[in-house]
Design a protein around this motif. Structure first.
Motif, PDB file in Angstrom:
ATOM      1  N   SER A 276      -5.528 -22.105 -33.872  1.00  0.00           N
ATOM      2  CA  SER A 276      -6.409 -22.699 -32.869  1.00  0.00           C
ATOM      3  C   SER A 276      -7.806 -22.910 -33.449  1.00  0.00           C
ATOM      4  O   SER A 276      -8.224 -22.194 -34.361  1.00  0.00           O
ATOM      5  N   ARG A 277      -8.513 -23.870 -32.887  1.00  0.00           N
ATOM      6  CA  ARG A 277      -9.896 -24.127 -33.319  1.00  0.00           C
ATOM      7  C   ARG A 277     -10.884 -23.943 -32.166  1.00  0.00           C
ATOM      8  O   ARG A 277     -12.054 -24.297 -32.289  1.00  0.00           O
ATOM      9  N   LYS A 278     -10.399 -23.414 -31.052  1.00  0.00           N
ATOM     10  CA  LYS A 278     -11.276 -23.265 -29.886  1.00  0.00           C
ATOM     11  C   LYS A 278     -12.413 -22.284 -30.190  1.00  0.00           C
ATOM     12  O   LYS A 278     -12.199 -21.265 -30.847  1.00  0.00           O
ATOM     13  N   PRO A 279     -13.607 -22.564 -29.696  1.00  0.00           N
ATOM     14  CA  PRO A 279     -14.737 -21.664 -29.920  1.00  0.00           C
ATOM     15  C   PRO A 279     -14.661 -20.452 -28.995  1.00  0.00           C
ATOM     16  O   PRO A 279     -14.048 -20.508 -27.918  1.00  0.00           O
ATOM     17  N   LEU A 280     -15.290 -19.365 -29.420  1.00  0.00           N
ATOM     18  CA  LEU A 280     -15.425 -18.196 -28.569  1.00  0.00           C
ATOM     19  C   LEU A 280     -16.644 -18.371 -27.677  1.00  0.00           C
ATOM     20  O   LEU A 280     -17.701 -18.802 -28.145  1.00  0.00           O
ATOM     21  N   LEU A 281     -16.498 -18.044 -26.408  1.00  0.00           N
ATOM     22  CA  LEU A 281     -17.604 -18.134 -25.472  1.00  0.00           C
ATOM     23  C   LEU A 281     -17.909 -16.749 -24.916  1.00  0.00           C
ATOM     24  O   LEU A 281     -17.125 -16.202 -24.141  1.00  0.00           O
ATOM     25  N   PRO A 282     -19.049 -16.153 -25.302  1.00  0.00           N
ATOM     26  CA  PRO A 282     -19.400 -14.829 -24.775  1.00  0.00           C
ATOM     27  C   PRO A 282     -19.646 -14.879 -23.272  1.00  0.00           C
ATOM     28  O   PRO A 282     -20.376 -15.742 -22.787  1.00  0.00           O
ATOM     29  N   ILE A 283     -19.012 -13.965 -22.554  1.00  0.00           N
ATOM     30  CA  ILE A 283     -19.225 -13.829 -21.115  1.00  0.00           C
ATOM     31  C   ILE A 283     -20.127 -12.610 -20.902  1.00  0.00           C
ATOM     32  O   ILE A 283     -19.754 -11.495 -21.277  1.00  0.00           O
ATOM     33  N   PRO A 284     -21.322 -12.789 -20.344  1.00  0.00           N
ATOM     34  CA  PRO A 284     -22.256 -11.663 -20.200  1.00  0.00           C
ATOM     35  C   PRO A 284     -21.617 -10.484 -19.463  1.00  0.00           C
ATOM     36  O   PRO A 284     -20.876 -10.670 -18.487  1.00  0.00           O
ATOM     37  N   LEU A 285     -21.912  -9.286 -19.931  1.00  0.00           N
ATOM     38  CA  LEU A 285     -21.347  -8.102 -19.298  1.00  0.00           C
ATOM     39  C   LEU A 285     -21.765  -7.981 -17.838  1.00  0.00           C
ATOM     40  O   LEU A 285     -20.990  -7.506 -16.999  1.00  0.00           O
ATOM     41  N   ALA A 286     -22.983  -8.411 -17.524  1.00  0.00           N
ATOM     42  CA  ALA A 286     -23.435  -8.340 -16.133  1.00  0.00           C
ATOM     43  C   ALA A 286     -22.529  -9.162 -15.226  1.00  0.00           C
ATOM     44  O   ALA A 286     -22.221  -8.749 -14.095  1.00  0.00           O
ATOM     45  N   LEU A 287     -22.083 -10.312 -15.713  1.00  0.00           N
ATOM     46  CA  LEU A 287     -21.169 -11.147 -14.937  1.00  0.00           C
ATOM     47  C   LEU A 287     -19.779 -10.517 -14.877  1.00  0.00           C
ATOM     48  O   LEU A 287     -19.135 -10.500 -13.820  1.00  0.00           O
ATOM     49  N   MET A 288     -19.310 -10.000 -16.023  1.00  0.00           N
ATOM     50  CA  MET A 288     -18.004  -9.342 -16.057  1.00  0.00           C
ATOM     51  C   MET A 288     -17.970  -8.151 -15.111  1.00  0.00           C
ATOM     52  O   MET A 288     -16.969  -7.912 -14.435  1.00  0.00           O
ATOM     53  N   ASP A 289     -19.068  -7.401 -15.061  1.00  0.00           N
ATOM     54  CA  ASP A 289     -19.136  -6.224 -14.183  1.00  0.00           C
ATOM     55  C   ASP A 289     -18.961  -6.608 -12.717  1.00  0.00           C
ATOM     56  O   ASP A 289     -18.476  -5.801 -11.915  1.00  0.00           O
ATOM     57  N   LEU A 290     -19.355  -7.824 -12.368  1.00  0.00           N
ATOM     58  CA  LEU A 290     -19.197  -8.297 -10.999  1.00  0.00           C
ATOM     59  C   LEU A 290     -17.808  -8.874 -10.746  1.00  0.00           C
ATOM     60  O   LEU A 290     -17.204  -8.644  -9.695  1.00  0.00           O
ATOM     61  N   VAL A 291     -17.296  -9.629 -11.711  1.00  0.00           N
ATOM     62  CA  VAL A 291     -16.054 -10.378 -11.514  1.00  0.00           C
ATOM     63  C   VAL A 291     -14.808  -9.503 -11.638  1.00  0.00           C
ATOM     64  O   VAL A 291     -13.880  -9.611 -10.822  1.00  0.00           O
ATOM     65  N   VAL A 292     -14.771  -8.627 -12.653  1.00  0.00           N
ATOM     66  CA  VAL A 292     -13.548  -7.864 -12.922  1.00  0.00           C
ATOM     67  C   VAL A 292     -13.091  -7.027 -11.726  1.00  0.00           C
ATOM     68  O   VAL A 292     -11.894  -7.037 -11.386  1.00  0.00           O
ATOM     69  N   PRO A 293     -13.975  -6.294 -11.030  1.00  0.00           N
ATOM     70  CA  PRO A 293     -13.503  -5.535  -9.856  1.00  0.00           C
ATOM     71  C   PRO A 293     -12.907  -6.424  -8.766  1.00  0.00           C
ATOM     72  O   PRO A 293     -12.039  -5.977  -8.010  1.00  0.00           O
ATOM     73  N   LEU A 294     -13.345  -7.680  -8.698  1.00  0.00           N
ATOM     74  CA  LEU A 294     -12.824  -8.594  -7.681  1.00  0.00           C
ATOM     75  C   LEU A 294     -11.433  -9.116  -8.035  1.00  0.00           C
ATOM     76  O   LEU A 294     -10.573  -9.260  -7.161  1.00  0.00           O
ATOM     77  N   ILE A 295     -11.211  -9.425  -9.318  1.00  0.00           N
ATOM     78  CA  ILE A 295      -9.924 -10.004  -9.715  1.00  0.00           C
ATOM     79  C   ILE A 295      -8.898  -8.952 -10.097  1.00  0.00           C
ATOM     80  O   ILE A 295      -7.698  -9.226 -10.149  1.00  0.00           O
ATOM     81  N   SER A 296      -9.345  -7.739 -10.379  1.00  0.00           N
ATOM     82  CA  SER A 296      -8.447  -6.686 -10.848  1.00  0.00           C
ATOM     83  C   SER A 296      -7.264  -6.434  -9.923  1.00  0.00           C
ATOM     84  O   SER A 296      -6.139  -6.268 -10.404  1.00  0.00           O
TER      85      SER A 296
END
Length: 299
Positions: free
Chosen positions: A226-246
């Motif tokens: 694959s040649r897709k780039p990596l996109l960093p997802i800020p931890l502050a955003l992950m801290d909000l999103v992960v509990p919702l989708i988990s």
């Protein structure tokens, strides 16, 4: 040696049962399905969490290896059932059958107070083993890689191949890991059976090389072409999103997995190397085969 593997029909168990056979052991695998693919293995039906069939499976055995573990709770398959109650029932079955040797698979990073229910229940299971009065050894593998694994052949592969134009990276991807080849995990368990110096000790099982999470993503990406780039997802955003989708049935990551990733997973290999003779195969050697192999589902 006559060896009973509780939870031996899944990923690690299948590799371990094959290795034990190759080393001349008599192998019985206890699982909820009571069946498996390996010729020469005796498969029996048992449910460690519910304490069903264990007493019968343990009769006549000389060692018990406990492998039951889950990384995602589903229905009545909870961390507590798998990592605590199943251990409790297996220890009782071993004592009732006169089995002295008990080898337990925990996980690197296991400790109280981590905030991870996975690690908390693993720690409680370890405490039961340590207080059992049996000749125990606890092995704590880091991320395990090999054909059929869930992390490299499942989670990371899914992140790279998802139908989006980028590869999501958690934070700056600096969390450090030291993954170990499943063949070396199997060797450590087999060697522990007959090495008295491993009695009443716990060992961290790690591979020969450390990687950051970012490096692991790039390695999987490049191996898949694959040649897709990596996109960093800020931890502050992950801290909000992960509990919702988990809690969602098909969530790509659970809250426990997220907490564990942020903690990293590495240890000094010296103590392990003094106890076991391992091949220490590298991830780069195995990864092409892992990414083209269908994952094994435990039972």
């Amino acid at each position: 040696m006559k060896v009973l593997i509780v939870g031996g029909s899944g990923y690690v168990g299948s590799h371990l049962a094959r290795h034990l056979l190759e080393q001349g052991h008599q192998v019985t695998v206890a699982s909820r399905r009571g069946e498996g693919p390996l010729a020469g293995v005796r498969y029996v039906m048992a449910d460690a969490a519910k304490d069903e069939g264990l007493q019968q499976a343990a009769q006549g055995q000389e060692a018990l290896i406990y492998l039951v573990g889950i990384i995602r709770e589903r229905g009545d398959q909870t961390f507590r059932q798998a990592h605590v109650e199943g251990v409790r029932h297996s220890l009782a079955a071993a004592r009732a059958a006169g089995i002295r040797r008990f080898v337990h698979m925990s996980a690197l990073g296991t400790a109280r107070g981590t905030g991870s229910r996975y690690y908390e229940t693993k720690a409680e299971g370890e405490e039961l083993v340590q207080a059992s009065g049996l000749d125990w050894t606890i092995l704590r593998p880091s991320l395990i890689f090999g054909q059929g694994d869930e992390f490299f052949g499942g989670i990371l592969k899914s992140l790279v191949t998802a139908p989006i134009p980028f590869i999501p990276q958690i934070g700056d991807g600096s969390f450090v890991f030291r993954p170990i080849w499943v063949g070396d995990v199997a060797r450590a368990f087999e060697q522990a059976l007959s090495r008295p110096h491993t009695f009443y000790r716990s060992y961290n099982l790690v591979g020969p090389k450390e990687y950051t999470f970012r490096e692991l993503l790039l390695l999987v990406r490049d191996t898949l072409g694959s040649r897709k780039p990596l996109l960093p997802i800020p931890l502050a955003l992950m801290d909000l999103v992960v509990p919702l989708i988990s809690p969602l049935p098909y969530s790509p990551i659970t809250l426990d997995q997220y907490l564990q990733l942020k903690m990293g997973n590495t240890a000094d290999p010296v103590y392990m190397r003094n106890a076991f003779s391992l091949l220490e195969r590298t991830l780069e050697v195995e990864l092409p085969g892992i990414l083209t192999t269908k994952r094994l589902v435990s039972a």
